[in-house]
Design an enzyme around this catalytic site. Structure first.
Site, mmCIF file in Angstrom:
data_model
loop_
_atom_site.group_PDB
_atom_site.id
_atom_site.type_symbol
_atom_site.label_atom_id
_atom_site.label_comp_id
_atom_site.label_asym_id
_atom_site.label_seq_id
_atom_site.Cartn_x
_atom_site.Cartn_y
_atom_site.Cartn_z
ATOM 1 N N GLU A 49 16.674 -2.276 -31.079
ATOM 2 C CA GLU A 49 16.631 -0.842 -31.402
ATOM 3 C C GLU A 49 17.379 -0.099 -30.303
ATOM 4 O O GLU A 49 17.032 -0.228 -29.116
ATOM 5 C CB GLU A 49 15.193 -0.308 -31.504
ATOM 6 C CG GLU A 49 15.195 1.172 -31.896
ATOM 7 C CD GLU A 49 13.823 1.858 -31.892
ATOM 8 O OE1 GLU A 49 13.738 2.996 -32.380
ATOM 9 O OE2 GLU A 49 12.858 1.272 -31.355
ATOM 10 N N GLU B 231 16.825 1.669 -24.058
ATOM 11 C CA GLU B 231 16.654 3.104 -23.825
ATOM 12 C C GLU B 231 17.434 3.498 -22.575
ATOM 13 O O GLU B 231 17.426 2.785 -21.578
ATOM 14 C CB GLU B 231 15.145 3.427 -23.674
ATOM 15 C CG GLU B 231 14.804 4.839 -23.273
ATOM 16 C CD GLU B 231 15.389 5.926 -24.169
ATOM 17 O OE1 GLU B 231 15.251 5.853 -25.388
ATOM 18 O OE2 GLU B 231 16.002 6.861 -23.614
ATOM 19 N N ASP C 207 22.652 1.879 -21.322
ATOM 20 C CA ASP C 207 23.348 2.716 -22.295
ATOM 21 C C ASP C 207 23.756 1.887 -23.510
ATOM 22 O O ASP C 207 24.447 0.871 -23.369
ATOM 23 C CB ASP C 207 24.606 3.309 -21.619
ATOM 24 C CG ASP C 207 25.287 4.355 -22.478
ATOM 25 O OD1 ASP C 207 25.037 4.405 -23.699
ATOM 26 O OD2 ASP C 207 26.077 5.136 -21.917
ATOM 27 N N ASP D 15 19.730 10.965 -31.518
ATOM 28 C CA ASP D 15 20.068 12.361 -31.210
ATOM 29 C C ASP D 15 21.178 12.823 -32.160
ATOM 30 O O ASP D 15 22.193 12.142 -32.317
ATOM 31 C CB ASP D 15 20.534 12.472 -29.755
ATOM 32 C CG ASP D 15 19.419 12.076 -28.787
ATOM 33 O OD1 ASP D 15 18.239 12.307 -29.126
ATOM 34 O OD2 ASP D 15 19.713 11.520 -27.711
ATOM 35 N N LYS E 292 27.065 19.553 -32.636
ATOM 36 C CA LYS E 292 28.355 20.220 -32.384
ATOM 37 C C LYS E 292 29.510 19.259 -32.650
ATOM 38 O O LYS E 292 29.450 18.095 -32.236
ATOM 39 C CB LYS E 292 28.433 20.722 -30.945
ATOM 40 C CG LYS E 292 27.500 21.872 -30.715
ATOM 41 C CD LYS E 292 27.674 22.464 -29.352
ATOM 42 C CE LYS E 292 26.653 23.584 -29.169
ATOM 43 N NZ LYS E 292 26.199 23.718 -27.809
ATOM 44 N N ASP F 175 15.340 12.288 -39.761
ATOM 45 C CA ASP F 175 14.846 13.451 -40.528
ATOM 46 C C ASP F 175 15.995 14.462 -40.677
ATOM 47 O O ASP F 175 15.833 15.465 -41.349
ATOM 48 C CB ASP F 175 13.723 14.140 -39.758
ATOM 49 C CG ASP F 175 14.253 14.721 -38.464
ATOM 50 O OD1 ASP F 175 14.820 13.947 -37.669
ATOM 51 O OD2 ASP F 175 14.146 15.938 -38.256
ATOM 52 N N THR G 201 8.179 5.333 -36.480
ATOM 53 C CA THR G 201 8.518 5.587 -35.085
ATOM 54 C C THR G 201 7.720 6.826 -34.646
ATOM 55 O O THR G 201 7.113 7.514 -35.468
ATOM 56 C CB THR G 201 10.024 5.864 -34.913
ATOM 57 O OG1 THR G 201 10.294 7.218 -35.277
ATOM 58 C CG2 THR G 201 10.872 4.937 -35.758
ATOM 59 N N GLU G 202 7.787 7.106 -33.345
ATOM 60 C CA GLU G 202 7.073 8.281 -32.843
ATOM 61 C C GLU G 202 7.615 9.567 -33.483
ATOM 62 O O GLU G 202 6.858 10.421 -33.951
ATOM 63 C CB GLU G 202 7.231 8.354 -31.320
ATOM 64 C CG GLU G 202 6.397 9.442 -30.700
ATOM 65 C CD GLU G 202 6.844 9.765 -29.269
ATOM 66 O OE1 GLU G 202 7.696 9.060 -28.723
ATOM 67 O OE2 GLU G 202 6.323 10.754 -28.733
HETATM 68 N N1 SAM Z 1 13.692 5.997 -31.665
HETATM 69 C C1 SAM Z 1 12.627 6.831 -31.122
HETATM 70 C C2 SAM Z 1 11.818 7.443 -32.247
HETATM 71 O O1 SAM Z 1 12.283 7.408 -33.400
HETATM 72 O O2 SAM Z 1 10.707 7.924 -31.966
HETATM 73 C C3 SAM Z 1 13.186 7.913 -30.176
HETATM 74 C C4 SAM Z 1 14.049 8.962 -30.797
HETATM 75 S S1 SAM Z 1 14.733 10.101 -29.605
HETATM 76 C C5 SAM Z 1 15.230 11.439 -30.550
HETATM 77 C C6 SAM Z 1 16.300 9.334 -29.226
HETATM 78 C C7 SAM Z 1 16.234 8.413 -28.025
HETATM 79 O O3 SAM Z 1 17.481 7.735 -27.904
HETATM 80 C C8 SAM Z 1 16.009 9.146 -26.717
HETATM 81 O O4 SAM Z 1 14.922 8.575 -26.044
HETATM 82 C C9 SAM Z 1 17.328 8.963 -25.961
HETATM 83 O O5 SAM Z 1 17.162 8.903 -24.565
HETATM 84 C C10 SAM Z 1 17.823 7.645 -26.540
HETATM 85 N N2 SAM Z 1 19.282 7.472 -26.445
HETATM 86 C C11 SAM Z 1 20.225 8.391 -26.754
HETATM 87 N N3 SAM Z 1 21.457 7.888 -26.552
HETATM 88 C C12 SAM Z 1 21.290 6.616 -26.110
HETATM 89 C C13 SAM Z 1 22.178 5.584 -25.717
HETATM 90 N N4 SAM Z 1 23.500 5.778 -25.719
HETATM 91 N N5 SAM Z 1 21.665 4.411 -25.311
HETATM 92 C C14 SAM Z 1 20.326 4.209 -25.277
HETATM 93 N N6 SAM Z 1 19.423 5.159 -25.636
HETATM 94 C C15 SAM Z 1 19.896 6.337 -26.053
#
Ligand code: SAM
Length: 212
Positions: free
Chosen positions: A44, A69, A96, A118, A122, A154, A192-193
């Protein structure tokens, strides 16, 4: 997801190299050695606090899971919760997701999950979306032939963008759900959360899955 810096995060991560990897490059091509059993590996990207990946590891012991993460304090929460379960089929990575092909070999991964990534709404940030073509290229490289990608969100805008981006890439769609929680897939679905939070507010959850 933004969380405040946690003083306990760093020492906890340092104390648990058996579960949380901070230098994933060292494991390239060798990820099976991190698990008790050699079995397909699913990842994931952007696991957040790890609710989904921990539940998946509990539900499917015949699969190895890796949660990735980028934020240290968020990853530390996933680590804290994962430590309570002591799962032989779960590993966590602080890194990353853009660099996946630097730390996974071609064909090393069986399935990629993107959950509530995320949205980067933009236009000038389009390259940061985890379904932008450069990311798709990386997923395809590390996945086995016909490896599966699953994506839930969502966010209607991000979902529409992802459908187009994947279609243009030549991705083969196996399923598209415009209202996951009111579909036949709902029974098997592991929340997921973010999914829990948004669906509790009555928001619709979108999902797509398919293969390269
Ligand atoms: N997947 C979880 C959920 O559905 O509850 C978390 C969703 S949260 C909106 C998005 C997560 O992706 C954040 O914790 C962010 O730090 C992580 N994230 C964003 N870009 C990332 C990247 N390039 N590599 C690893 N994690 C990333």
């Amino acid at each position: 997801m933004r969380v405040r810096n946690k003083a306990w995060a760093e020492p906890l991560i340092e104390a648990h190299p058996e579960l949380m990897i901070t230098d994933p490059l060292q494991n390239k091509g060798d990820w099976q050695k991190r698990f008790k059993k050699k079995q397909p590996i699913r990842i994931e990207v952007g696991m957040g606090k790890g609710q989904f990946i921990i539940q998946m590891a509990l539900k499917y012991p015949q699969i190895n899971f890796i949660g990735i993460e980028i934020q240290r304090s968020v990853a530390a929460i996933a680590l804290r919760d994962a430590l309570e379960e002591s799962l032989p089929n779960l590993q966590l990575v602080l890194a990353d997701g853009a660099d996946l092909n630097e730390y996974f070999d071609n064909g090393e991964i069986d399935r990629v999950y993107l959950n509530f990534s995320d949205p980067w709404p933009k236009k000038r940030h389009v390259k940061r979306r985890l379904t932008y073509k450069s990311f798709l290229h990386v997923y395809q490289e590390i996945l086995v032939d016909h490896g599966v990608l699953e994506f839930k969100t969502d966010n209607q805008g991000l979902f529409e963008y992802s459908l187009v981006s994947l279609n243009n890439y030549g991705f083969v769609f196996d399923a598209v759900f415009l209202d996951l929680h009111h579909s036949e897939e709902a029974v098997e679905n592991v929340e997921t959360e973010y999914e829990h939070k948004f669906s509790a507010k009555g928001q619709r959850i979108y999902k797509l899955s398919g293969h390269f």
